[in-house]
Design a protein around this motif. Structure first.
Motif, PDB file in Angstrom:
ATOM      1  N   ASN A 273      56.707 120.764  91.931  1.00 36.36           N
ATOM      2  CA  ASN A 273      57.781 121.715  92.152  1.00 36.36           C
ATOM      3  C   ASN A 273      57.485 122.953  91.296  1.00 36.36           C
ATOM      4  OD1 ASN A 273      60.180 123.179  91.913  1.00 36.36           O
ATOM      5  ND2 ASN A 273      61.461 121.351  92.076  1.00 36.36           N
ATOM      6  N   LEU A 274      56.937 123.977  91.933  1.00 34.24           N
ATOM      7  CA  LEU A 274      56.541 125.188  91.201  1.00 34.24           C
ATOM      8  C   LEU A 274      57.743 126.013  90.762  1.00 34.24           C
ATOM      9  CD1 LEU A 274      53.440 126.221  93.345  1.00 34.24           C
ATOM     10  CD2 LEU A 274      53.446 125.134  91.087  1.00 34.24           C
ATOM     11  N   LYS A 275      58.883 125.824  91.407  1.00 34.55           N
ATOM     12  CA  LYS A 275      60.100 126.557  91.008  1.00 34.55           C
ATOM     13  C   LYS A 275      60.583 126.104  89.644  1.00 34.55           C
ATOM     14  CE  LYS A 275      62.010 127.381  95.602  1.00 34.55           C
ATOM     15  NZ  LYS A 275      63.121 127.109  96.506  1.00 34.55           N
ATOM     16  N   ASN A 276      60.531 124.783  89.404  1.00 34.77           N
ATOM     17  CA  ASN A 276      61.081 124.214  88.171  1.00 34.77           C
ATOM     18  C   ASN A 276      60.024 123.654  87.228  1.00 34.77           C
ATOM     19  OD1 ASN A 276      63.705 124.777  89.070  1.00 34.77           O
ATOM     20  ND2 ASN A 276      63.767 122.870  90.228  1.00 34.77           N
ATOM     21  N   SER A 277      58.755 123.906  87.509  1.00 34.75           N
ATOM     22  CA  SER A 277      57.650 123.411  86.673  1.00 34.75           C
ATOM     23  C   SER A 277      57.797 121.912  86.398  1.00 34.75           C
ATOM     24  CB  SER A 277      57.570 124.184  85.362  1.00 34.75           C
ATOM     25  OG  SER A 277      57.264 125.528  85.599  1.00 34.75           O
ATOM     26  N   GLN A 278      57.955 121.148  87.480  1.00 27.74           N
ATOM     27  CA  GLN A 278      58.052 119.704  87.303  1.00 27.74           C
ATOM     28  C   GLN A 278      57.256 118.972  88.370  1.00 27.74           C
ATOM     29  OE1 GLN A 278      62.281 119.078  87.396  1.00 27.74           O
ATOM     30  NE2 GLN A 278      62.350 118.843  89.604  1.00 27.74           N
TER      31      GLN A 278
ATOM     32  N   ASN B  24      59.828  98.489 102.683  1.00 24.96           N
ATOM     33  CA  ASN B  24      60.425  98.755 103.996  1.00 24.96           C
ATOM     34  C   ASN B  24      60.271 100.214 104.420  1.00 24.96           C
ATOM     35  OD1 ASN B  24      61.317  96.059 104.247  1.00 24.96           O
ATOM     36  ND2 ASN B  24      63.082  96.541 102.950  1.00 24.96           N
ATOM     37  N   GLY B  25      59.081 100.769 104.203  1.00 25.34           N
ATOM     38  CA  GLY B  25      58.800 102.128 104.639  1.00 25.34           C
ATOM     39  C   GLY B  25      59.508 103.216 103.853  1.00 25.34           C
ATOM     40  N   GLN B  26      59.905 102.905 102.619  1.00 27.76           N
ATOM     41  CA  GLN B  26      60.545 103.901 101.761  1.00 27.76           C
ATOM     42  C   GLN B  26      60.024 103.761 100.333  1.00 27.76           C
ATOM     43  OE1 GLN B  26      64.795 103.424 102.003  1.00 27.76           O
ATOM     44  NE2 GLN B  26      64.896 104.359 104.018  1.00 27.76           N
ATOM     45  N   TYR B  27      59.968 104.895  99.629  1.00 30.16           N
ATOM     46  CA  TYR B  27      59.612 104.840  98.217  1.00 30.16           C
ATOM     47  C   TYR B  27      60.847 104.402  97.440  1.00 30.16           C
ATOM     48  CZ  TYR B  27      55.478 107.542  99.523  1.00 30.16           C
ATOM     49  OH  TYR B  27      54.316 107.956 100.099  1.00 30.16           O
ATOM     50  N   THR B  28      60.663 103.430  96.560  1.00 27.35           N
ATOM     51  CA  THR B  28      61.800 102.938  95.785  1.00 27.35           C
ATOM     52  C   THR B  28      61.828 103.506  94.370  1.00 27.35           C
ATOM     53  OG1 THR B  28      60.583 100.965  95.089  1.00 27.35           O
ATOM     54  CG2 THR B  28      61.919 100.798  97.104  1.00 27.35           C
ATOM     55  N   THR B  29      60.763 104.177  93.966  1.00 23.58           N
ATOM     56  CA  THR B  29      60.694 104.749  92.626  1.00 23.58           C
ATOM     57  C   THR B  29      60.414 106.238  92.723  1.00 23.58           C
ATOM     58  OG1 THR B  29      59.836 102.676  91.724  1.00 23.58           O
ATOM     59  CG2 THR B  29      59.510 104.653  90.391  1.00 23.58           C
ATOM     60  N   GLU B  30      61.206 107.029  92.014  1.00 27.02           N
ATOM     61  CA  GLU B  30      60.956 108.470  91.859  1.00 27.02           C
ATOM     62  C   GLU B  30      60.962 108.767  90.372  1.00 27.02           C
ATOM     63  OE1 GLU B  30      62.804 112.896  92.799  1.00 27.02           O
ATOM     64  OE2 GLU B  30      63.829 111.131  93.587  1.00 27.02           O
ATOM     65  N   ILE B  31      59.895 109.394  89.918  1.00 25.10           N
ATOM     66  CA  ILE B  31      59.763 109.796  88.519  1.00 25.10           C
ATOM     67  C   ILE B  31      59.676 111.319  88.495  1.00 25.10           C
ATOM     68  CG2 ILE B  31      58.357 109.591  86.420  1.00 25.10           C
ATOM     69  CD1 ILE B  31      57.103 107.047  87.791  1.00 25.10           C
ATOM     70  N   ILE B  32      60.442 111.953  87.617  1.00 23.77           N
ATOM     71  CA  ILE B  32      60.380 113.412  87.463  1.00 23.77           C
ATOM     72  C   ILE B  32      59.864 113.701  86.063  1.00 23.77           C
ATOM     73  CG2 ILE B  32      61.687 115.565  87.426  1.00 23.77           C
ATOM     74  CD1 ILE B  32      63.632 114.281  89.421  1.00 23.77           C
ATOM     75  N   LEU B  33      58.754 114.452  86.009  1.00 29.24           N
ATOM     76  CA  LEU B  33      58.102 114.749  84.738  1.00 29.24           C
ATOM     77  C   LEU B  33      57.957 116.261  84.550  1.00 29.24           C
ATOM     78  CD1 LEU B  33      55.216 112.161  85.161  1.00 29.24           C
ATOM     79  CD2 LEU B  33      57.173 111.926  83.627  1.00 29.24           C
ATOM     80  N   THR B  34      58.127 116.701  83.313  1.00 27.36           N
ATOM     81  CA  THR B  34      57.860 118.102  82.979  1.00 27.36           C
ATOM     82  C   THR B  34      56.781 118.206  81.904  1.00 27.36           C
ATOM     83  OG1 THR B  34      59.684 118.080  81.381  1.00 27.36           O
ATOM     84  CG2 THR B  34      60.171 118.927  83.595  1.00 27.36           C
ATOM     85  N   THR B  35      56.549 117.122  81.168  1.00 23.84           N
ATOM     86  CA  THR B  35      55.528 117.086  80.123  1.00 23.84           C
ATOM     87  C   THR B  35      54.878 115.711  80.126  1.00 23.84           C
ATOM     88  OG1 THR B  35      57.085 116.305  78.462  1.00 23.84           O
ATOM     89  CG2 THR B  35      56.802 118.699  78.630  1.00 23.84           C
TER      90      THR B  35
ATOM     91  N   VAL C 274      50.618 116.522  82.896  1.00 25.55           N
ATOM     92  CA  VAL C 274      51.547 117.066  83.881  1.00 25.55           C
ATOM     93  C   VAL C 274      51.453 118.591  83.924  1.00 25.55           C
ATOM     94  CG1 VAL C 274      54.009 117.335  84.443  1.00 25.55           C
ATOM     95  CG2 VAL C 274      53.107 115.103  83.736  1.00 25.55           C
ATOM     96  N   GLU C 275      51.335 119.205  82.744  1.00 22.40           N
ATOM     97  CA  GLU C 275      51.253 120.669  82.674  1.00 22.40           C
ATOM     98  C   GLU C 275      50.017 121.214  83.369  1.00 22.40           C
ATOM     99  OE1 GLU C 275      53.403 119.226  78.964  1.00 22.40           O
ATOM    100  OE2 GLU C 275      51.612 118.646  80.048  1.00 22.40           O
ATOM    101  N   ARG C 276      49.008 120.384  83.532  1.00 25.40           N
ATOM    102  CA  ARG C 276      47.790 120.798  84.234  1.00 25.40           C
ATOM    103  C   ARG C 276      48.091 121.048  85.713  1.00 25.40           C
ATOM    104  NH1 ARG C 276      42.169 121.068  82.424  1.00 25.40           N
ATOM    105  NH2 ARG C 276      41.545 122.424  84.116  1.00 25.40           N
ATOM    106  N   LEU C 277      49.086 120.348  86.250  1.00 31.34           N
ATOM    107  CA  LEU C 277      49.481 120.505  87.648  1.00 31.34           C
ATOM    108  C   LEU C 277      50.581 121.548  87.826  1.00 31.34           C
ATOM    109  CD1 LEU C 277      49.601 116.727  88.619  1.00 31.34           C
ATOM    110  CD2 LEU C 277      47.734 118.337  89.025  1.00 31.34           C
ATOM    111  N   THR C 278      51.521 121.573  86.891  1.00 30.55           N
ATOM    112  CA  THR C 278      52.693 122.455  87.061  1.00 30.55           C
ATOM    113  C   THR C 278      52.447 123.867  86.561  1.00 30.55           C
ATOM    114  OG1 THR C 278      53.616 121.857  84.898  1.00 30.55           O
ATOM    115  CG2 THR C 278      54.271 120.511  86.801  1.00 30.55           C
TER     116      THR C 278
END
Length: 186
Positions: free
Chosen positions: A137-142, A151-162, A177-181
């Motif tokens: 997410n380039l808007k929020n650097s995350q 069952n065809g869905q992701y059950t885990t979402e991780i949000i990282l900024t560092t 993470v900062e290497r990507l954001t």
């Protein structure tokens, strides 16, 4: 009056490409619908290129990094993710684009397309069995990481900024993470 739209199959889509019908227009096929791909703005192109180069150097010959190249999915979808980290199958890719079982993980960089990448594309990738999907997410650097299919869905979402992240397929590899954001470069 009922409006019916034409749903494309992978086979017909490939025939249309071969026939030159799309005139090299950048499009992708999502659930049988043709989607015109928006032009990349400078930050998107920059971070995409930098990340692809970094991953090539980091992962070496154990993977093939494909940026903005199609992948073929069973749900009549042939998207072109920003980065696909795939098995290095060589000339197999002359016969077909990577299938879900050939894909370690996918990365999309988002500014203008954030809702599409977090919504429709996330659903399509999960339905197809893509084991890991990252959205920068380039808007929020995350970095938003989607894992653990059920069952065809992701059950885990991780949000990282560092910090660092290890792809599930390469648990001994640590990616800042900062290497990507790009957060450190702002």
């Amino acid at each position: 009056m009922t409006i019916t739209t034409y749903k494309w199959t992978i086979e017909r889509y490939h025939q249309a490409i071969e026939a030159g019908i799309f005139d090299d227009q950048p499009i992708e096929l999502l659930r049988g619908d043709l989607i015109v791909m928006p032009p990349e703005r400078e930050p998107h192109a920059y971070y995409n290129t930098e990340a692809a180069d970094y991953l090539r150097a980091l992962l070496g010959e154990q993977v093939k990094i494909r940026d903005r190249k199609p992948i073929t999915l069973p749900n009549n979808s042939e998207p072109a993710p920003d980065i696909a980290i795939v098995k290095p199958l060589g000339e197999v890719y002359l016969k077909h684009h990577p299938y879900p079982e050939d894909i370690f993980w996918l990365i999309e960089f988002s500014q203008a397309t954030l809702s599409k990448n977090l919504g429709e594309k996330r659903e399509i990738y999960a339905e197809a069995g893509i084991v890991e999907y990252w959205v920068v997410n380039l808007k929020n650097s995350q970095l938003q990481v989607f894992r653990n299919l059920e069952n065809g869905q992701y059950t885990t979402e991780i949000i990282l900024t560092t910090g660092t992240i290890s792809p599930r397929s390469f648990p001994d590899v640590f990616i800042p993470v900062e290497r990507l954001t790009g957060f450190l470069r702002r």
